[in-house]
Motif scaffolding. Structure first.
Motif, mmCIF file in Angstrom:
data_model
loop_
_atom_site.group_PDB
_atom_site.id
_atom_site.type_symbol
_atom_site.label_atom_id
_atom_site.label_comp_id
_atom_site.label_asym_id
_atom_site.label_seq_id
_atom_site.Cartn_x
_atom_site.Cartn_y
_atom_site.Cartn_z
ATOM 1 N N SER A 11 0.825 -1.231 0.000
ATOM 2 C CA SER A 11 0.000 0.000 0.000
ATOM 3 C C SER A 11 0.849 1.265 0.000
ATOM 4 O O SER A 11 0.334 2.346 -0.265
ATOM 5 C CB SER A 11 -0.934 0.007 1.214
ATOM 6 N N SER A 12 2.139 1.148 0.326
ATOM 7 C CA SER A 12 2.980 2.358 0.319
ATOM 8 C C SER A 12 4.456 1.962 0.200
ATOM 9 O O SER A 12 4.794 0.775 0.226
ATOM 10 C CB SER A 12 2.766 3.168 1.605
ATOM 11 N N ILE A 14 8.209 0.965 -0.455
ATOM 12 C CA ILE A 14 8.898 0.011 -1.332
ATOM 13 C C ILE A 14 7.895 -0.949 -1.987
ATOM 14 O O ILE A 14 7.962 -1.222 -3.185
ATOM 15 C CB ILE A 14 9.938 -0.795 -0.510
ATOM 16 N N ARG A 34 -3.501 -4.665 4.058
ATOM 17 C CA ARG A 34 -4.525 -4.876 5.080
ATOM 18 C C ARG A 34 -5.833 -4.225 4.625
ATOM 19 O O ARG A 34 -5.839 -3.393 3.715
ATOM 20 C CB ARG A 34 -4.053 -4.284 6.409
ATOM 21 N N SER A 37 -6.292 -0.508 3.814
ATOM 22 C CA SER A 37 -5.498 0.042 2.710
ATOM 23 C C SER A 37 -5.916 -0.525 1.351
ATOM 24 O O SER A 37 -5.413 -0.061 0.320
ATOM 25 C CB SER A 37 -4.016 -0.255 2.928
ATOM 26 N N ASP A 57 -3.414 -9.512 6.436
ATOM 27 C CA ASP A 57 -2.809 -8.957 7.646
ATOM 28 C C ASP A 57 -1.863 -10.028 8.179
ATOM 29 O O ASP A 57 -2.289 -11.133 8.516
ATOM 30 C CB ASP A 57 -3.900 -8.632 8.674
ATOM 31 N N LEU A 58 -0.578 -9.702 8.248
ATOM 32 C CA LEU A 58 0.422 -10.711 8.616
ATOM 33 C C LEU A 58 0.312 -11.189 10.053
ATOM 34 O O LEU A 58 0.935 -12.184 10.427
ATOM 35 C CB LEU A 58 1.831 -10.142 8.388
ATOM 36 N N ASN A 84 7.845 -8.124 2.250
ATOM 37 C CA ASN A 84 8.239 -6.710 2.325
ATOM 38 C C ASN A 84 7.598 -5.977 3.499
ATOM 39 O O ASN A 84 8.228 -5.112 4.110
ATOM 40 C CB ASN A 84 7.842 -6.016 1.007
ATOM 41 N N TYR A 149 12.372 -3.250 16.855
ATOM 42 C CA TYR A 149 12.481 -3.303 15.395
ATOM 43 C C TYR A 149 13.729 -4.098 15.016
ATOM 44 O O TYR A 149 13.673 -5.014 14.189
ATOM 45 C CB TYR A 149 12.540 -1.887 14.825
ATOM 46 N N LYS A 153 14.235 -7.699 12.967
ATOM 47 C CA LYS A 153 15.025 -7.853 11.740
ATOM 48 C C LYS A 153 16.232 -8.787 11.972
ATOM 49 O O LYS A 153 16.611 -9.521 11.075
ATOM 50 C CB LYS A 153 15.484 -6.485 11.214
ATOM 51 N N GLY A 180 19.043 0.861 4.048
ATOM 52 C CA GLY A 180 19.299 1.742 5.194
ATOM 53 C C GLY A 180 18.307 2.877 5.095
ATOM 54 O O GLY A 180 17.120 2.651 4.841
ATOM 55 N N ILE A 182 16.235 5.522 3.388
ATOM 56 C CA ILE A 182 15.829 5.851 2.020
ATOM 57 C C ILE A 182 14.943 7.085 2.048
ATOM 58 O O ILE A 182 14.286 7.365 3.053
ATOM 59 C CB ILE A 182 15.141 4.673 1.285
ATOM 60 N N SER A 186 8.427 7.120 5.307
ATOM 61 C CA SER A 186 8.120 6.063 6.274
ATOM 62 C C SER A 186 8.442 6.469 7.716
ATOM 63 O O SER A 186 7.914 5.887 8.644
ATOM 64 C CB SER A 186 8.769 4.737 5.882
ATOM 65 N N ARG A 189 5.471 6.996 9.650
ATOM 66 C CA ARG A 189 4.626 5.857 10.011
ATOM 67 C C ARG A 189 5.192 5.046 11.178
ATOM 68 O O ARG A 189 4.739 3.940 11.425
ATOM 69 C CB ARG A 189 4.427 4.960 8.777
ATOM 70 N N MET A 223 16.485 10.633 6.442
ATOM 71 C CA MET A 223 15.571 10.168 5.387
ATOM 72 C C MET A 223 15.299 11.266 4.367
ATOM 73 O O MET A 223 15.185 10.998 3.179
ATOM 74 C CB MET A 223 14.274 9.678 6.004
HETATM 75 N N1 LIG Z 1 11.800 3.060 4.429
HETATM 76 C C1 LIG Z 1 12.988 2.787 4.916
HETATM 77 O O1 LIG Z 1 13.825 3.696 5.082
HETATM 78 C C2 LIG Z 1 13.368 1.376 5.262
HETATM 79 C C3 LIG Z 1 14.659 1.158 5.709
HETATM 80 C C4 LIG Z 1 15.047 -0.134 6.051
HETATM 81 C C5 LIG Z 1 14.162 -1.182 5.923
HETATM 82 N N2 LIG Z 1 12.897 -0.960 5.483
HETATM 83 C C6 LIG Z 1 12.003 -2.119 5.397
HETATM 84 O O2 LIG Z 1 11.391 -2.132 4.120
HETATM 85 C C7 LIG Z 1 10.085 -2.680 4.219
HETATM 86 C C8 LIG Z 1 9.094 -1.708 3.608
HETATM 87 O O3 LIG Z 1 9.281 -0.477 4.263
HETATM 88 P P1 LIG Z 1 8.585 0.870 3.766
HETATM 89 O O4 LIG Z 1 9.373 2.007 4.308
HETATM 90 O O5 LIG Z 1 8.311 0.796 2.316
HETATM 91 O O6 LIG Z 1 7.280 0.777 4.660
HETATM 92 P P2 LIG Z 1 5.895 1.553 4.613
HETATM 93 O O7 LIG Z 1 5.851 2.539 3.501
HETATM 94 O O8 LIG Z 1 5.615 1.983 5.988
HETATM 95 O O9 LIG Z 1 4.922 0.333 4.210
HETATM 96 C C9 LIG Z 1 4.807 -0.761 5.051
HETATM 97 C C10 LIG Z 1 3.807 -1.709 4.453
HETATM 98 O O10 LIG Z 1 3.625 -2.774 5.391
HETATM 99 C C11 LIG Z 1 2.243 -2.959 5.559
HETATM 100 N N3 LIG Z 1 1.907 -3.532 6.854
HETATM 101 C C12 LIG Z 1 2.058 -2.994 8.091
HETATM 102 N N4 LIG Z 1 1.578 -3.809 9.019
HETATM 103 C C13 LIG Z 1 1.101 -4.900 8.366
HETATM 104 C C14 LIG Z 1 0.470 -6.105 8.771
HETATM 105 N N5 LIG Z 1 0.206 -6.375 10.055
HETATM 106 N N6 LIG Z 1 0.102 -6.990 7.821
HETATM 107 C C15 LIG Z 1 0.346 -6.740 6.524
HETATM 108 N N7 LIG Z 1 0.915 -5.623 6.067
HETATM 109 C C16 LIG Z 1 1.298 -4.714 6.985
HETATM 110 C C17 LIG Z 1 1.643 -1.585 5.386
HETATM 111 O O11 LIG Z 1 0.293 -1.753 5.059
HETATM 112 P P3 LIG Z 1 -0.923 -0.929 5.720
HETATM 113 O O12 LIG Z 1 -1.268 0.106 4.706
HETATM 114 O O13 LIG Z 1 -1.965 -1.931 5.899
HETATM 115 O O14 LIG Z 1 -0.415 -0.332 7.014
HETATM 116 C C18 LIG Z 1 2.458 -1.045 4.235
HETATM 117 O O15 LIG Z 1 1.959 -1.483 3.003
HETATM 118 C C19 LIG Z 1 9.829 -2.939 5.705
HETATM 119 O O16 LIG Z 1 10.045 -4.294 5.990
HETATM 120 C C20 LIG Z 1 10.850 -2.047 6.401
HETATM 121 O O17 LIG Z 1 11.223 -2.542 7.659
HETATM 122 C C21 LIG Z 1 12.489 0.306 5.167
#
Ligand SMILES: NC(=O)c1ccc[n+]([C@@H]2O[C@H](COP(=O)([O-])OP(=O)(O)OC[C@H]3O[C@@H](n4cnc5c(N)ncnc54)[C@H](OP(=O)(O)O)[C@@H]3O)[C@@H](O)[C@H]2O)c1
Length: 289
Positions: A11-12, A14, A34, A37, A57-58, A84, A149, A153, A180, A182, A186, A189, A223
């Motif tokens: 939904s958002s 990556i 979920r 979304s 929903d995971l 993801n 967190y 991981k 790291g 990006i 996020s 959130r 970020m």
């Molecule tokens: N952004 C960064 O800088 C960054 C850095 C390192 C690692 N990461 C990792 O990259 C991955 C994606 O990150 P992102 O920044 O793209 O995250 P994001 O934009 O916050 O998106 C997270 C996604 O996970 C979903 N989600 C949350 N809780 C969930 C659940 N219980 N069941 C199913 N889906 C769920 C959200 O869906 P809803 O709309 O339903 O909430 C959303 O689609 C994550 O694993 C994060 O830890 C991100």
């Protein structure tokens, strides 16, 4: 045969960028979100004979099995799983409740592991498959206010490493993508613990106020100025999906390369001392009553 890709959390960020790229590919694709979304996805994407949108929903493990059963009936199983979805608590250890800990671990570790277990029998039968787990720099190093967190991981990294050995004889490739900082939204959130939220409602200062303020400012700054985007990480995931022998660990950003190098080269005690001194506003930490 077109390979079947299942992606969580589209939904958002990556996941959304990955869904956009896969919607124009030759793969058969299932994107998930979920319930709340789902409208975002149905507005942007149209379902067709090779592109499905499903609720997931995971933290609901029975829903995971139901979805994988459906994909097996429909398309004969998942060939590429991209774990993801993830959430990130910003909380010192003392503020986390059991419920908070469970939610962090269920979303980032227990749910993804349940999904892996569900897709594996069909991958093993085909003696082919790919599992791509989106980890983080937080999966190679821990930072204050991010203990849970990081724990989630680190757990995902440990299990993926074991799986890499277990699945290699079955020709199933396991990879960890390690982004790291990006350039993304996020940081908006992040999830706060029940304890911290209650304190905010009461307009009460926390003994860890400086930790929260300084870390929040630091992460937001990093970020906002990060050169790499969610789209870059989506490209990296697709590149990893297409590599014949993808590596187990794929650093996703410059800081991921840097920290991997630092951890390899520096003696651990020196590394921790150095990072401690570099923590944002460290002189203010521990001063509140
Ligand atoms: N952004 C960064 O800088 C960054 C850095 C390192 C690692 N990461 C990792 O990259 C991955 C994606 O990150 P992102 O920044 O793209 O995250 P994001 O934009 O916050 O998106 C997270 C996604 O996970 C979903 N989600 C949350 N809780 C969930 C659940 N219980 N069941 C199913 N889906 C769920 C959200 O869906 P809803 O709309 O339903 O909430 C959303 O689609 C994550 O694993 C994060 O830890 C991100």
């Amino acid at each position: 045969m077109q390979r079947v890709v299942l992606v969580t959390g589209t939904s958002s960020g990556i996941g959304l960028e990955l869904a956009r790229k896969l919607s124009n590919s030759d793969y058969r694709v299932i994107i998930t979100a979920r319930r709340n979304s789902l409208p975002l996805l149905t507005q942007e994407f149209a379902e067709n004979s090779r592109f499905l949108i499903r609720e997931l929903d995971l933290t609901d493990f029975s829903a995971i099995h139901t979805l994988v059963d459906e994909i097996e009936r429909f398309w004969g199983g998942v060939d590429i799983l991209v774990n993801n979805a993830g959430i990130s608590y910003r909380s010192v250890v003392e503020d986390m409740t059991d419920t908070d800990e469970w939610r962090q671990m269920a979303t980032n570790y227990l749910g993804p592991m349940c999904l892996i277990r569900s897709v594996l029998p069909s991958m093993r039968q085909k003696r082919a498959g790919r599992i791509i787990n989106v980890s983080s720099v937080g999966g190679m190093m821990a930072m204050p206010t991010m203990a849970s967190y990081s724990a989630s991981k680190f757990a995902l990294e440990g299990a993926s490493e074991a799986l890499w050995y277990e699945l290699r004889p079955w020709n199933i490739q396991v990879s960890l993508i390690q982004p790291g900082f990006i350039h993304s939204e996020s940081f908006r959130r992040v999830v706060y613990s029940q304890t911290h939220q209650a304190r905010l409602l009461r307009h009460e200062r926390s003994p860890f106020q400086a930790y929260y303020e300084q870390m929040e400012r630091f992460v937001t700054l990093m970020m906002e100025h990060a050169p790499q985007t969610a789209e870059d990480i989506a490209d990296l995931i697709i590149h990893t999906m297409n590599r014949r022998r993808p590596p187990l660990r794929v650093p996703g950003t410059l800081d991921a390369h840097l920290f991997a190098l630092l951890r390899r080269l520096l003696p651990r005690s020196l590394y921790h001392q150095l990072l401690y001194r570099l923590l944002p506003g460290i002189r203010l930490w521990g001063k509140e009553e």
